[in-house]
Design a protein around this motif. Structure first.
Motif, PDB file in Angstrom:
ATOM      1  N   SER A  29       0.878  -1.139  -0.080  1.00 58.37           N
ATOM      2  CA  SER A  29      -0.095  -0.032  -0.104  1.00 58.37           C
ATOM      3  C   SER A  29       0.712   1.360   0.037  1.00 58.37           C
ATOM      4  O   SER A  29       0.590   2.252  -0.897  1.00 58.37           O
ATOM      5  CB  SER A  29      -0.876   0.011   1.174  1.00 58.37           C
ATOM      6  OG  SER A  29      -1.828  -1.180   0.846  1.00 58.37           O
ATOM      7  N   LEU A  30       1.899   1.298   0.890  1.00 58.95           N
ATOM      8  CA  LEU A  30       2.785   2.272   0.873  1.00 58.95           C
ATOM      9  C   LEU A  30       3.539   2.641  -0.522  1.00 58.95           C
ATOM     10  O   LEU A  30       3.707   3.688  -0.873  1.00 58.95           O
ATOM     11  CB  LEU A  30       3.848   2.241   2.024  1.00 58.95           C
ATOM     12  CG  LEU A  30       3.287   2.257   3.323  1.00 58.95           C
ATOM     13  CD1 LEU A  30       4.270   1.620   4.344  1.00 58.95           C
ATOM     14  CD2 LEU A  30       2.903   3.909   3.608  1.00 58.95           C
ATOM     15  N   GLU A  31       3.949   1.460  -1.207  1.00 57.23           N
ATOM     16  CA  GLU A  31       4.663   1.350  -2.409  1.00 57.23           C
ATOM     17  C   GLU A  31       3.801   2.408  -3.496  1.00 57.23           C
ATOM     18  O   GLU A  31       4.042   3.091  -4.339  1.00 57.23           O
ATOM     19  CB  GLU A  31       5.023   0.217  -2.918  1.00 57.23           C
ATOM     20  CG  GLU A  31       6.202  -0.362  -2.109  1.00 57.23           C
ATOM     21  CD  GLU A  31       6.476  -1.935  -2.322  1.00 57.23           C
ATOM     22  OE1 GLU A  31       5.686  -2.434  -3.044  1.00 57.23           O
ATOM     23  OE2 GLU A  31       7.722  -2.380  -1.788  1.00 57.23           O
ATOM     24  N   ILE A  32       2.402   1.799  -3.420  1.00 60.82           N
ATOM     25  CA  ILE A  32       1.502   2.512  -4.460  1.00 60.82           C
ATOM     26  C   ILE A  32       1.146   3.800  -4.084  1.00 60.82           C
ATOM     27  O   ILE A  32       1.100   4.547  -5.107  1.00 60.82           O
ATOM     28  CB  ILE A  32       0.086   1.591  -4.289  1.00 60.82           C
ATOM     29  CG1 ILE A  32       0.250   0.020  -4.803  1.00 60.82           C
ATOM     30  CG2 ILE A  32      -0.995   2.190  -5.076  1.00 60.82           C
ATOM     31  CD1 ILE A  32      -0.847  -0.979  -4.392  1.00 60.82           C
ATOM     32  N   ALA A  33       1.270   4.283  -2.900  1.00 61.46           N
ATOM     33  CA  ALA A  33       0.927   5.699  -2.384  1.00 61.46           C
ATOM     34  C   ALA A  33       2.057   6.385  -3.036  1.00 61.46           C
ATOM     35  O   ALA A  33       1.987   7.445  -3.575  1.00 61.46           O
ATOM     36  CB  ALA A  33       0.650   5.810  -0.942  1.00 61.46           C
ATOM     37  N   PHE A  34       3.349   5.924  -2.773  1.00 63.02           N
ATOM     38  CA  PHE A  34       4.538   6.529  -3.210  1.00 63.02           C
ATOM     39  C   PHE A  34       4.662   6.736  -4.944  1.00 63.02           C
ATOM     40  O   PHE A  34       4.899   7.760  -5.218  1.00 63.02           O
ATOM     41  CB  PHE A  34       5.744   5.638  -2.675  1.00 63.02           C
ATOM     42  CG  PHE A  34       7.103   6.361  -3.224  1.00 63.02           C
ATOM     43  CD1 PHE A  34       7.647   7.214  -2.446  1.00 63.02           C
ATOM     44  CD2 PHE A  34       7.754   5.849  -4.308  1.00 63.02           C
ATOM     45  CE1 PHE A  34       8.774   7.935  -2.740  1.00 63.02           C
ATOM     46  CE2 PHE A  34       8.905   6.658  -4.775  1.00 63.02           C
ATOM     47  CZ  PHE A  34       9.520   7.599  -3.915  1.00 63.02           C
ATOM     48  N   ALA A  35       4.337   5.564  -5.479  1.00 60.96           N
ATOM     49  CA  ALA A  35       4.152   5.868  -6.961  1.00 60.96           C
ATOM     50  C   ALA A  35       3.197   6.637  -7.344  1.00 60.96           C
ATOM     51  O   ALA A  35       3.242   7.175  -8.576  1.00 60.96           O
ATOM     52  CB  ALA A  35       4.016   4.429  -7.545  1.00 60.96           C
ATOM     53  N   ASN A  36       2.149   6.848  -6.573  1.00 59.57           N
ATOM     54  CA  ASN A  36       0.996   7.891  -7.097  1.00 59.57           C
ATOM     55  C   ASN A  36       1.154   9.449  -6.392  1.00 59.57           C
ATOM     56  O   ASN A  36       0.221  10.179  -6.456  1.00 59.57           O
ATOM     57  CB  ASN A  36      -0.221   7.132  -6.699  1.00 59.57           C
ATOM     58  CG  ASN A  36      -0.682   6.397  -7.913  1.00 59.57           C
ATOM     59  OD1 ASN A  36      -1.137   6.408  -8.905  1.00 59.57           O
ATOM     60  ND2 ASN A  36      -0.367   4.881  -7.209  1.00 59.57           N
ATOM     61  N   ASP A  37       2.494   9.543  -6.008  1.00 54.95           N
ATOM     62  CA  ASP A  37       2.586  10.685  -5.249  1.00 54.95           C
ATOM     63  C   ASP A  37       1.735  11.374  -4.207  1.00 54.95           C
ATOM     64  O   ASP A  37       1.392  12.419  -3.888  1.00 54.95           O
ATOM     65  CB  ASP A  37       2.530  12.175  -6.446  1.00 54.95           C
ATOM     66  CG  ASP A  37       3.923  11.772  -7.330  1.00 54.95           C
ATOM     67  OD1 ASP A  37       5.067  11.170  -6.740  1.00 54.95           O
ATOM     68  OD2 ASP A  37       3.525  11.981  -8.875  1.00 54.95           O
ATOM     69  N   CYS A  38       1.201  10.447  -3.653  1.00 57.67           N
ATOM     70  CA  CYS A  38       0.266  10.539  -2.279  1.00 57.67           C
ATOM     71  C   CYS A  38       1.114  11.021  -1.144  1.00 57.67           C
ATOM     72  O   CYS A  38       1.935  10.538  -0.740  1.00 57.67           O
ATOM     73  CB  CYS A  38      -0.603   9.356  -1.860  1.00 57.67           C
ATOM     74  SG  CYS A  38      -1.441   8.522  -3.005  1.00 57.67           S
ATOM     75  N   ARG A  39       0.345  12.266  -0.637  1.00 55.01           N
ATOM     76  CA  ARG A  39       1.210  13.163   0.485  1.00 55.01           C
ATOM     77  C   ARG A  39       0.690  12.285   1.786  1.00 55.01           C
ATOM     78  O   ARG A  39       1.543  12.416   2.859  1.00 55.01           O
ATOM     79  CB  ARG A  39       1.141  14.411   0.538  1.00 55.01           C
ATOM     80  CG  ARG A  39       1.682  15.266  -0.677  1.00 55.01           C
ATOM     81  CD  ARG A  39       1.660  16.558  -0.630  1.00 55.01           C
ATOM     82  NE  ARG A  39       0.545  17.092   0.111  1.00 55.01           N
ATOM     83  CZ  ARG A  39      -0.104  18.121   0.041  1.00 55.01           C
ATOM     84  NH1 ARG A  39       0.361  18.976  -0.753  1.00 55.01           N
ATOM     85  NH2 ARG A  39      -0.853  18.587   0.914  1.00 55.01           N
ATOM     86  N   THR A  40      -0.194  11.730   1.691  1.00 55.26           N
ATOM     87  CA  THR A  40      -0.989  11.284   2.823  1.00 55.26           C
ATOM     88  C   THR A  40      -1.547   9.692   2.561  1.00 55.26           C
ATOM     89  O   THR A  40      -1.802   9.507   1.515  1.00 55.26           O
ATOM     90  CB  THR A  40      -2.165  12.090   3.663  1.00 55.26           C
ATOM     91  OG1 THR A  40      -3.067  12.114   2.632  1.00 55.26           O
ATOM     92  CG2 THR A  40      -1.457  13.485   3.986  1.00 55.26           C
ATOM     93  N   PHE A  69       9.454   1.827   6.001  1.00 57.90           N
ATOM     94  CA  PHE A  69       9.307   2.484   4.753  1.00 57.90           C
ATOM     95  C   PHE A  69       9.663   4.016   4.910  1.00 57.90           C
ATOM     96  O   PHE A  69      10.340   4.349   3.685  1.00 57.90           O
ATOM     97  CB  PHE A  69       7.896   2.062   4.268  1.00 57.90           C
ATOM     98  CG  PHE A  69       7.503   2.757   2.698  1.00 57.90           C
ATOM     99  CD1 PHE A  69       7.731   1.801   1.758  1.00 57.90           C
ATOM    100  CD2 PHE A  69       7.298   3.924   2.751  1.00 57.90           C
ATOM    101  CE1 PHE A  69       7.585   2.225   0.556  1.00 57.90           C
ATOM    102  CE2 PHE A  69       6.765   4.645   1.189  1.00 57.90           C
ATOM    103  CZ  PHE A  69       7.102   3.503   0.306  1.00 57.90           C
ATOM    104  N   LEU A  70       9.222   4.494   5.590  1.00 63.61           N
ATOM    105  CA  LEU A  70       9.430   6.009   5.627  1.00 63.61           C
ATOM    106  C   LEU A  70      10.822   6.363   6.015  1.00 63.61           C
ATOM    107  O   LEU A  70      11.312   7.437   5.665  1.00 63.61           O
ATOM    108  CB  LEU A  70       8.534   6.602   6.912  1.00 63.61           C
ATOM    109  CG  LEU A  70       6.959   6.601   6.667  1.00 63.61           C
ATOM    110  CD1 LEU A  70       6.271   7.184   7.960  1.00 63.61           C
ATOM    111  CD2 LEU A  70       6.556   7.370   5.402  1.00 63.61           C
TER     112      LEU A  70
END
Length: 102
Positions: A29-40, A69-70
């Motif tokens: 989930s974090l990888e997907i958020a990162f790939a989509n430039d999600c800030r939160t 991850f962070l």
């Protein structure tokens, strides 16, 4: 703006790879958020409801996986753990505090 859906493992006693599967839910989930430039991003206590994953173990896995991850990535900038009751919130507070001490 996005919903990242993950399905956590059903607790089967701890000997069926549940810990690795649960960590993978957070990691992916974090990888997907990162790939989509999600800030939160916000997470519920994955698998601790009807899937019966023990809350203390699940909390430790969640906090450790997110922290790792962070430490390696610049985003998301904010991670929120959504807890539905005070005992669960306290587990997360303790796990986060312990992570900061290590």
């Amino acid at each position: 703006r996005h919903i990242i859906h993950t399905v956590g493992p059903v607790w089967q006693g701890g000997g069926k790879g549940e810990a690795e599967l649960l960590a993978s839910c957070y990691q992916r989930s974090l990888e997907i958020a990162f790939a989509n430039d999600c800030r939160t991003i916000a997470f519920p206590a994955i698998s601790t409801g009807v899937y019966r994953y023990p809350k203390a173990e699940a909390t430790a896995i969640a906090v450790r996986t997110v922290g790792s991850f962070l430490a390696r990535n610049t985003s998301p900038e904010t991670v929120t753990f959504c807890c539905f009751d005070e005992p669960t919130s306290e587990l997360y507070r303790r796990a986060i505090a312990a992570l900061g001490e290590s």
